[in-house]
Design an enzyme around this catalytic site. Structure first.
Site, mmCIF file in Angstrom:
data_model
loop_
_atom_site.group_PDB
_atom_site.id
_atom_site.type_symbol
_atom_site.label_atom_id
_atom_site.label_comp_id
_atom_site.label_asym_id
_atom_site.label_seq_id
_atom_site.Cartn_x
_atom_site.Cartn_y
_atom_site.Cartn_z
ATOM 1 N N GLU A 112 0.789 -1.231 0.000
ATOM 2 C CA GLU A 112 0.000 0.000 0.000
ATOM 3 C C GLU A 112 0.824 1.286 0.000
ATOM 4 O OE1 GLU A 112 -4.130 -1.265 2.057
ATOM 5 O OE2 GLU A 112 -2.523 -0.939 3.478
HETATM 6 C C1 ACM Z 1 -2.290 -5.337 3.876
HETATM 7 O O1 ACM Z 1 -3.406 -5.710 4.286
HETATM 8 N N1 ACM Z 1 -2.121 -4.117 3.442
HETATM 9 C C2 ACM Z 1 -1.163 -6.239 3.867
#
Ligand code: ACM
Length: 725
Positions: free
Chosen positions: A365
């Site tokens: 992310e």
């Molecule tokens: C995640 O849930 N961003 C690994």
């Protein structure tokens, strides 16, 4: 016991004695084949004399076979179980003895086992330590193993557990196998009118997957060492073997860092683990056969690092510890030499502190916003033919990988790190789905599954249970399947506190542990739930607070008034699932109270499951008066509960937010009662207008209130449907 019973016992014990002349027979495993009912025919053909012996032995065992099978409450359920006739009675004389190399870890595990057994049964047996050798001949439980066992991926964790009326033996190739066998042994404890006993059984067990983990996120909400330890105990009890310790987040950097002390001093609000505490946790985990893999999430999810070291960020500071949740912008600058100089020193320290072979670098992310907005970074990308932020992250990962390799570590990261050109010994942790998992395996990368095991999302146990890293219809070849190491349950920390974390992890994680340990064919959901109830209670024996804390929270919420009516409501409510709690018009942050009714409610409550089942059974046989009465009683309790709870709500403002939920329960239960009347009455007819109104009531009752929802509505809906005549 009649004559036949005594004979059966004697026969079983003799068989065990024949097969158990100390350690030798186990390690010359052939002699044990006689135990297996399915004795391979070709072995019989090849060696007629021995074959005859085996045949006689097998026949005698078969004739000894238990006529009535006890329902075993084992979880994870072992690979092979043969129940026999006979019982090993637990008495004050019970002792254990160990035979194996470097027996300290096994001796300590045996001592813990004795303590748990004594605590569970109230029997005073002599305890303290279980010295190597000990009084082997008189010990009720003998533990034999060949090698100490290492905390490594692929380590042999198999064991054989044999219970006969006079003796119990656990045999392992490694000490780790013995630890796993001891947990099965403890779960075997049964009762009858005469007291406690272990049923005669032969168990041959081994894990299906070598990587069976639980991620604990101490970054978002710090969790003190005692919380980590009790969860390690729970993991050990269900044979999990990796604690993935998520130690850095936008909201907190949680490890003392001697090389860069501003990391923990400025990035943690004072909530971090010292080196000594880290070592203590690692040793505690190792004693339970659990590896500790740290995760330092980079280059995104990194605000807390940049509070102390803003010069390493891709945008100018200053930075403050993030208090909100979600994907944030702060990111390391991957184009500067200083960044890698920093990580070189950082990972030198952390690689020495954490002995595990694997180091998790997160990698998830990164929204790339700071990179896109920074002209210097853009110029660097242009100059080096780096086409976008994904490619820039791949560049960063390769540099980090080199550093980790220097310190003898293998790199682990979330799906996002999966880029061409990385070496094949890295591990990809798939949070995005089976497709990503399969893709990594097909390309020859080791991988493990977390998608479907996000226990923070409060989904039902069976949802996780049936989520298989290699489902029966997997399109992967046998070779590709070998790259799937297992999986990890993930306890992300946005909505957990010291008080609630256990109830989010347990008991559902025990079902995930079974998925990762037991053969894929073991997937009977009803039986899983039956066993889970028992295991849940045993987890309490280890100090886990998943059940007890709820009572405490309810007591506090009612301000000391009767918790009964609130409990009735909480028993049929669940916290909103997936990310819906964040969509209720309140912004959750690190400071938000996690002490409300929704926090006391647990995912997948037993009352709801039982009600669903009762409705199903009743609808199969609507003339069954007993079943009808039982349903009616339950619905009346729910319908009338609001009156009592309202009085408590009126004197406890913190409960105001669930007044609507309580009213909705009352209305929904009234609908159920009316539906029951129509179903069982020969004269009364419901009619379409009635159906329409009831459906509307149920639809409204199902709406979230106080960030929780009533889970019995669909079952009441089934009653309404059945009343449609
Ligand atoms: C995640 O849930 N961003 C690994």
């Amino acid at each position: 016991m009649n004559k036949q019973g005594v004979d059966k016992k004697a026969c079983f014990f003799n068989t065990l004695r024949v097969l158990d002349s100390q350690a030798a027979p186990f390690f010359a495993a052939k002699r044990h084949r006689g135990w297996v009912r399915r004795t391979p025919a070709k072995r019989l053909r090849g060696r007629p004399r021995r074959a005859l012996c085996f045949l006689l032995l097998s026949l005698s065992i078969l004739s000894c076979a238990a006529t009535e099978e006890l329902k075993l409450n084992l979880m994870p359920f072992p690979a092979e179980v043969e129940q026999k006739d006979g019982k090993f009675r637990l008495t004050e004389a019970f002792t254990a003895a160990v035979k194996g190399p470097l027996p300290d870890r096994v001796s300590r595990a045996a001592a813990r086992m004795l303590h748990r057994l004594s605590g569970r049964t109230g029997i005073f047996f002599s305890q303290g330590t279980v010295p190597s050798g000990g009084d082997w001949d008189s010990a009720g439980l003998g533990l034999i193993y060949e090698k100490p066992g290492r905390l490594k991926v692929g380590e042999d964790e198999s064991y054989i557990l044999k219970v006969a009326a006079n003796r119990i033996i656990i045999l392992g190739k490694t000490g780790t196998g013995i630890l796993r066998g001891l947990e099965t042994f403890l779960q075997l404890l049964s009762t009858d009118e005469a007291g406690y006993f272990f049923p005669a059984v032969l168990i041959k067990d081994r894990p299906r997957f070598t990587w069976r983990g639980l991620l604990i996120d101490a970054g978002r909400h710090f969790l003190p060492v005692e919380v980590i330890k009790r969860n390690l105990d729970g993991m050990g009890a269900v044979k999990m073997n990796v604690m993935h310790w998520h130690l850095s987040e936008d909201q907190g950097f949680r490890v003392e860092c001697k090389s860069f002390p501003k990391l923990h001093k400025l990035g943690s609000d004072g909530f971090y683990y010292t080196h000594e505490q880290v070592k203590e946790v690692i040793a505690y985990a190792a004693d339970r056969g659990i590896r500790v893999m740290p995760e330092f999430d980079i280059p995104g999810h990194s605000t807390s690092w940049l509070v102390g070291y803003p010069e390493l960020a891709a945008a100018p500071g200053p930075y403050k510890i993030e208090r909100g949740w979600g994907v944030k912008d702060p990111t390391f600058d991957p184009t500067r030499k200083a960044t890698y100089k920093f990580f070189k020193k950082f990972f030198a320290e952390m690689s020495a502190l954490f002995p595990d072979e694997y180091m998790h670098i997160g990698g998830d992310e990164n929204n790339g916003k700071q990179w896109n907005a920074n002209p210097k970074i853009q110029a660097f990308m242009k100059k080096n033919n780096i086409p976008g932020s994904h490619a820039l992250q791949a560049y960063f990962n390769k540099k980090i990988l080199k550093i980790l390799q220097k310190y003898g570590k293998k790199m682990v990261g979330w799906d996002e790190i999966f880029q061409p050109g990385l070496p094949k010994d890295i591990v990809i942790q798939s949070w995005r789905g089976q497709k990503a998992l399969r893709e990594a395996a097909r390309k020859g990368y080791f991988t493990m599954l977390s998608n479907g095991y996000y226990i923070d999302l409060c989904q039902p146990t069976d949802f996780h249970y049936l989520n298989d890293p290699i489902p029966a219809d997997s399109p992967l070849t046998a070779h590709e399947k070998k790259y799937i190491l297992g999986g990890e349950a993930t306890m992300w920390g946005e909505l957990i506190s010291v008080e609630t974390v256990d109830s989010r992890v347990w008991p559902r994680t025990a079902a995930i542990a079974e998925r990762l340990w037991s053969p894929g064919s073991i997937k009977d959901v009803d039986d899983m739930y039956r066993r889970l109830e028992k295991i849940s209670l045993q987890l309490e024996e280890l100090g886990l607070q998943h059940i007890v804390n709820r009572e405490m929270m309810l007591r506090r919420l009612t301000g000391g008034l009767d918790t009964g009516p609130l409990k009735v409501l909480v028993d049929v409510s669940e916290p909103l699932k997936i990310y819906n709690r964040h969509r209720q018009g309140v912004v959750y942050t690190q400071y938000s109270p996690l002490t409300r009714v929704v926090d006391a409610a647990v995912p997948d409550p037993k009352t709801v499951r039982e009600f669903r089942r009762r409705v199903e059974l009743f609808l199969r046989d609507k003339s069954d008066k007993k079943k009808e009465k039982c349903l009616r009683k339950q619905l009346v309790t729910w319908r009338d509960n609001h009156r009592e709870l309202k009085k408590i709500i009126d004197s406890s403002p913190v409960l105001k937010e669930i007044e609507g939920l309580s009213g909705a329960l009352s209305r929904a239960a009234a609908v159920g009662l009316e539906a029951l009347d129509f179903i069982v009455s020969a004269e009364k007819k419901s009619g379409p207008a009635w159906i329409k109104v009831q459906k509307e009531i149920l639809k409204k009752a199902a709406l979230p209130r106080g960030h929780a929802e009533l889970m019995i509505i669909p079952a009441i809906g089934k009653l309404v449907k059945a009343a449609n005549r």
